[in-house]
Design an enzyme around this catalytic site. Sequence first.
Site, PDB file in Angstrom:
ATOM      1  N   SER A 140       0.853  -1.182   0.000  1.00 39.87           N
ATOM      2  CA  SER A 140       0.000   0.000   0.000  1.00 39.87           C
ATOM      3  C   SER A 140       0.891   1.235   0.000  1.00 39.87           C
ATOM      4  CB  SER A 140      -0.896   0.021   1.245  1.00 39.87           C
ATOM      5  OG  SER A 140      -1.522   1.282   1.418  1.00 39.87           O
ATOM      6  N   TYR A 153      -1.581  -0.907  10.299  1.00 43.42           N
ATOM      7  CA  TYR A 153      -1.682  -1.214   8.868  1.00 43.42           C
ATOM      8  C   TYR A 153      -0.444  -0.722   8.131  1.00 43.42           C
ATOM      9  CZ  TYR A 153      -3.641  -1.177   4.120  1.00 43.42           C
ATOM     10  OH  TYR A 153      -3.862  -1.360   2.774  1.00 43.42           O
TER      11      TYR A 153
END
Length: 265
Positions: A140, A153
């Site tokens: 990401s 995350y």
Amino acid sequence: MSRRTVLITGASSGIGRALALEYAAREHCLLLVGRDEARLADIAELCRARGATVVAGRIDVRDRQALAGWIVARDGETPIDLAIACAGIVSGTSALRPLDPGEAMRAVLAVDLMGAVNTIEPALEAMRPRRRGHVALVGSLAGLRGFPSSPAYSMAKAAVHAYAEGIRPALRREGIAVSLVAPGFVTTPLNRDLVAPQPLKISAARAAGIIRRGLDRGKPVIAFPFILYAGMRLLTLMPARFGDWLLDRPGVDVPLTHEKEVGGP
């Protein structure tokens, strides 16, 4: 087009589901892994309707032994050409919850990081003796710099980035390609309840198309949209206080995951 066997984890939802549809064609055998039985059956049928051969496995990527056994067995039936580690969850913070609770942090690491390792490790064990193959890990743009709204995350994705970058040179010498996928904001159930700015957000189908084109070209890094990727790279070169100020936006609310680390409380 020659026949290809493609393994995709996280195939029952989001980018993984869109990738399954992207690769669904008469020439392809799809090995789809997911946890939701109904959604997994649905995507399997949609892919079969497009002509693909599909084998679906309802497996939690945190279950290393079950996943490895399934991948090895499927590879014995039809050698895997491309393995995409796409399964992931997200958890984050809010005004009333400024830090990720420990159990949420460990759950994100278990799925997003160790789930990717659990996928890639047996795939590589099958590919290396053949000296050919391609593995892709979905990270990401949050893996480029820690987001105050989702520190766990960001940590998990940063580790995925480092893992992909670390194994790439040695595997290249063995004839195996490694690609790191770093998407920006994509419309998926993962961020459906996210309360935050999501600039340049794109559909999962469009993201899957970008990823496939990058994988077809063997790109080591597939990051998009480029303007956000460039901005994040630039941000890492700026003073930390500026990055903290820019990313620490009031009113952002990233829902807390309900997942738990396997074997945890």
